[in-house]
Design a protein around this motif. Structure first.
Motif, mmCIF file in Angstrom:
data_model
loop_
_atom_site.group_PDB
_atom_site.id
_atom_site.type_symbol
_atom_site.label_atom_id
_atom_site.label_comp_id
_atom_site.label_asym_id
_atom_site.label_seq_id
_atom_site.Cartn_x
_atom_site.Cartn_y
_atom_site.Cartn_z
ATOM 1 N N UNK A 121 0.812 -1.217 0.000
ATOM 2 C CA UNK A 121 0.000 0.000 0.000
ATOM 3 C C UNK A 121 0.848 1.270 0.000
ATOM 4 N N UNK A 122 2.070 1.182 -0.507
ATOM 5 C CA UNK A 122 2.908 2.372 -0.566
ATOM 6 C C UNK A 122 3.688 2.619 0.703
ATOM 7 N N UNK A 174 6.702 5.656 -3.986
ATOM 8 C CA UNK A 174 5.312 6.077 -3.825
ATOM 9 C C UNK A 174 4.479 5.500 -4.973
ATOM 10 N N UNK A 175 3.225 5.182 -4.693
ATOM 11 C CA UNK A 175 2.358 4.576 -5.701
ATOM 12 C C UNK A 175 1.758 5.630 -6.619
ATOM 13 N N UNK A 176 1.626 5.277 -7.895
ATOM 14 C CA UNK A 176 0.932 6.167 -8.828
ATOM 15 C C UNK A 176 -0.570 5.993 -8.599
ATOM 16 N N UNK A 177 -1.336 6.951 -9.097
ATOM 17 C CA UNK A 177 -2.798 6.886 -8.949
ATOM 18 C C UNK A 177 -3.349 5.626 -9.615
ATOM 19 N N UNK A 178 -2.797 5.310 -10.789
ATOM 20 C CA UNK A 178 -3.240 4.116 -11.523
ATOM 21 C C UNK A 178 -2.952 2.841 -10.717
ATOM 22 N N UNK A 179 -1.769 2.782 -10.119
ATOM 23 C CA UNK A 179 -1.387 1.610 -9.330
ATOM 24 C C UNK A 179 -2.270 1.500 -8.081
ATOM 25 N N UNK A 180 -2.582 2.624 -7.463
ATOM 26 C CA UNK A 180 -3.469 2.624 -6.299
ATOM 27 C C UNK A 180 -4.835 2.037 -6.660
ATOM 28 N N UNK A 240 -10.820 -0.433 5.443
ATOM 29 C CA UNK A 240 -9.555 -0.003 6.067
ATOM 30 C C UNK A 240 -8.403 -0.111 5.067
ATOM 31 N N UNK A 241 -8.369 -1.207 4.308
ATOM 32 C CA UNK A 241 -7.293 -1.400 3.319
ATOM 33 C C UNK A 241 -7.415 -0.370 2.209
ATOM 34 N N UNK A 242 -8.644 -0.105 1.769
ATOM 35 C CA UNK A 242 -8.859 0.882 0.708
ATOM 36 C C UNK A 242 -8.363 2.260 1.166
ATOM 37 N N UNK A 243 -8.674 2.604 2.409
ATOM 38 C CA UNK A 243 -8.233 3.897 2.949
ATOM 39 C C UNK A 243 -6.707 3.954 3.006
ATOM 40 N N UNK A 244 -6.101 2.828 3.444
ATOM 41 C CA UNK A 244 -4.632 2.760 3.546
ATOM 42 C C UNK A 244 -3.996 2.931 2.167
ATOM 43 N N UNK A 245 -4.557 2.295 1.151
ATOM 44 C CA UNK A 245 -4.006 2.375 -0.205
ATOM 45 C C UNK A 245 -4.177 3.768 -0.783
ATOM 46 N N UNK A 246 -5.341 4.383 -0.578
ATOM 47 C CA UNK A 246 -5.631 5.675 -1.198
ATOM 48 C C UNK A 246 -5.043 6.864 -0.441
ATOM 49 N N UNK A 247 -4.568 6.629 0.790
ATOM 50 C CA UNK A 247 -3.962 7.712 1.548
ATOM 51 C C UNK A 247 -2.572 7.989 0.995
#
Length: 185
Positions: free
Chosen positions: A30-31, A105-111, A177-184
């Motif tokens: 998750x980055x 850091x993750x790109x938006x596409x990767x997120x 929770x995982x979605x929030x962690x990935x998108x943060x």
């Protein structure tokens, strides 16, 4: 036959589905630096394939770095080779004392792809929970034919449904929770 003969195995299966989902989500990067991403990396150690954590000290000094300190100097090349050949997609840096993995850091596409992957894992867990509910209800219907009263069966079916709803909520909470962690960011 008691209703608990069907409820307990169903709850056990549902619990296992949630535990498996939790473990699956922990391995999705998750980055942030997480030593669990190395769980799948195996190194050859005296003829056996073992996880990196069994031949080195794995630490997370900050949010973007994982350090691997092999217990034997000979393991540096093996660990590096295993990481490069793995699906982690991170190039290890070796200074002779420690192997460093810098988490990009993750790109938006990767997120978005990681959220989609997490959602797929959550859906698989939900299917397992639904299957456990179905199996329990089918077992209860058969028990009625073997002499269980219909009132007891209906109450047990309601209990199975409550269990089902409880575990689906747990799955939704884990995914959120995982979605929030990935998108943060």
């Amino acid at each position: 036959m008691e209703p608990s003969d069907y409820l307990n195995p169903a709850e056990e299966k549902m619990e296992m589905a949630v535990a498996y989902l939790d473990e699956s989500l922990a391995h999705i990067r998750a980055g942030k630096a997480n030593p669990k991403i190395l769980d799948a990396v195996r190194v050859s150690y005296y003829g056996s394939n073992v996880p990196v954590s069994q031949v080195a000290n794995v630490a997370v000094p900050d949010a973007r770095t994982i350090t691997i300190t092999p217990w034997e100097k000979a393991m540096f090349k093996e660990i590096e080779k295993a990481i490069i050949n793995s699906e982690i997609g991170i190039m290890p840096e070796n200074n002779g004392e420690v192997i460093r993995l810098s988490i990009p850091p993750l790109t938006e596409e990767r997120r978005r792809a990681l959220v989609k992957q997490s959602k797929g894992e959550a859906e698989n867990a939900k299917v397992s929970v639904r299957n456990a509910r179905r199996d329990a209800i089918e077992g209860l219907k058969k028990a009625v034919k073997q002499g269980m009263s219909e009132d007891v069966e209906k109450d047990a079916e309601n209990d199975v449904q409550k269990l089902h709803d409880k575990y689906l909520k747990k799955i939704d909470d884990l995914f959120a929770a995982k979605e929030k962690e990935i998108l943060t960011v």
